[in-house]
Design a protein around this motif. Sequence first.
Motif, PDB file in Angstrom:
ATOM      1  N   VAL A  76     -55.246   9.239 -18.644  1.00 22.36           N
ATOM      2  CA  VAL A  76     -54.441   8.550 -17.640  1.00 22.36           C
ATOM      3  C   VAL A  76     -54.661   7.061 -17.831  1.00 22.36           C
ATOM      4  O   VAL A  76     -55.807   6.595 -17.860  1.00 22.36           O
ATOM      5  CB  VAL A  76     -54.854   8.975 -16.214  1.00 22.36           C
ATOM      6  CG1 VAL A  76     -54.113   8.134 -15.184  1.00 22.36           C
ATOM      7  CG2 VAL A  76     -54.566  10.451 -15.992  1.00 22.36           C
ATOM      8  N   MET A 135     -51.061   3.870 -14.435  1.00 21.08           N
ATOM      9  CA  MET A 135     -50.547   5.054 -13.749  1.00 21.08           C
ATOM     10  C   MET A 135     -51.244   5.257 -12.404  1.00 21.08           C
ATOM     11  O   MET A 135     -52.362   4.792 -12.189  1.00 21.08           O
ATOM     12  CB  MET A 135     -50.779   6.305 -14.603  1.00 21.08           C
ATOM     13  CG  MET A 135     -50.026   6.342 -15.912  1.00 21.08           C
ATOM     14  SD  MET A 135     -50.517   7.813 -16.875  1.00 21.08           S
ATOM     15  CE  MET A 135     -49.434   7.661 -18.292  1.00 21.08           C
ATOM     16  N   PRO A 178     -51.512   8.851 -10.739  1.00 22.32           N
ATOM     17  CA  PRO A 178     -51.118  10.263 -10.706  1.00 22.32           C
ATOM     18  C   PRO A 178     -51.279  10.855  -9.307  1.00 22.32           C
ATOM     19  O   PRO A 178     -52.273  10.592  -8.626  1.00 22.32           O
ATOM     20  CB  PRO A 178     -52.073  10.921 -11.699  1.00 22.32           C
ATOM     21  CG  PRO A 178     -53.270  10.029 -11.739  1.00 22.32           C
ATOM     22  CD  PRO A 178     -52.754   8.636 -11.511  1.00 22.32           C
ATOM     23  N   LEU A 223     -47.199  11.306 -12.970  1.00 21.29           N
ATOM     24  CA  LEU A 223     -48.053  10.251 -13.536  1.00 21.29           C
ATOM     25  C   LEU A 223     -47.601   8.864 -13.113  1.00 21.29           C
ATOM     26  O   LEU A 223     -48.414   7.960 -12.929  1.00 21.29           O
ATOM     27  CB  LEU A 223     -48.051  10.344 -15.057  1.00 21.29           C
ATOM     28  CG  LEU A 223     -48.592  11.641 -15.657  1.00 21.29           C
ATOM     29  CD1 LEU A 223     -48.501  11.596 -17.181  1.00 21.29           C
ATOM     30  CD2 LEU A 223     -50.035  11.886 -15.217  1.00 21.29           C
TER      31      LEU A 223
END
Length: 518
Positions: A78, A82, A84, A109
């Motif tokens: 990740v 981002m 998420p 995401l």
Amino acid sequence: MKLLSSNNYKKEFVTAFPGDDSGNLTPRQTPGVLYSKVIPTPVEKVTLLAWSAELAQELGIANPDDELSLAILGGNHVTDAMYPYAACYAGHQFGGWAGQLGDGRAITLGEWETHKGNSWELQLKGAGLTPYSRRADGRAVLRSSVREYLMSEAMHYLGVPTTRALSLVATGEPVLRDMFYNGNAAFEAGAIVMRAAPSFLRFGNFELLNSRKETDNLRQLVDWTISRYYPHIQGEDKIISFFKEVVERTAHLMVEWQRVGFVHGVMNTDNMSILGLTIDYGPYSFLDDYDPDFTPNTTDLPGRRYAFGKQPSIAYWNLGCLAAALLPLADKDALVAALETFKQQYWQKYYAMMGTKLGLDQVSRLDTDLILQVEKTLATLKPDMTIFFQLLIDLPLYMGSAEEVAAYFNESLYEELTEAQSEQLYTLISAYLERLNKNTIKRQASQELMRKTNPRFILRNYLLHQAIEQLNEGKTELFEQLQEALKDPYSTKHNAFFQKRPEWATQQAGCSMLSCSS
């Protein structure tokens, strides 16, 4: 073109609304928030099985040739840009209120901004636990992931509004599944699909907030949805105008499903897109033999609530649930009036669509009788829907007898016709040819209209079943062939797949009936 691993993702949804930032994956109720932060659970080994180069080109996403981009597709990485999360929503399932549901195995995401300035949400399905996984594991198996990846793209090329699929990866980890909920659980190969859509908002997002009497959050979500996805709607009555447009888009979607013979299988309100997209591909199927009562979902038996012929009425019912969720914000009578426009919208669009399937220059009141005759005859004879309409395109303009007609359509028939059925088909074809003779457009133009409306290739369940079995054996040939065929469903380039469902597939698990785990 930008790499998945180096893009500056937008976070407009999580910035606009309250969420749970704790990262706690324990299944629980989350009142007062619209999402929960979720970091994908890493997998053993990410192997790229499929990549939608056309969608990537449209979005401006570079091929995942670098290690970090590939890791993102499997939930193993990740980026700092981002955020998420799993969305929180509710829904009516099989007609009953289910309460809080949410993304149990989907993790968004971030929002990818295209060169045109619009944003698409990128979402991993099967990337691990979320607070909404309930008693499940948040994973997905290869079987269901192949089905979602291929059908998302197939529907796009058929011209049906849909969410998309960017990638399919294997995870290198086994996942335990009870395919038919009958106590016969077995380990299957794990996989993850990256889904893409302007939004994954559902009717259930609005239902949840209303059920919890979170009126301020509900108003904020409605206003945000209108400003972002329906920016042309303005004024004091914008909520009614918004709902009317959702009604219109949903009616259009139902007509498109009926046009190509698609059966969703699980039309719960949490599976209904606020943008009028086909969303959440589970126990779906195309019709093989034409049967309005067909449902591919074992969970939908014996009532067949979500059968092919019932889909428009279920959409209307689901829109009623959405209208109820909007009651704190809008006048009841105005919402009911907007809801009632569905019937006129649907039938107007439906008859126009059937006119193009039949190659008619226009659809008059008298033509609706012919269309009803077509439906009744097909429901009685149960020919292969796709093949029947393809044969209709090149129908000779003179058919002298019932035997001649039956012989012409034999390629589409699963069973030999009785004498009465042959006469019924002959009566229909005679009426149809008489109507064609009144067309104000030339025969060639009529046929061209039909070729653009009636698909020649559909992603049949038995083909998916065979492709999945081969992938489990390490063979990719059929999977790759289907990826190419689905991109050109109205042409004659892929005639190897232009055939009826084989007899062996009639009762084969994964071909005729599926479960919600599919």
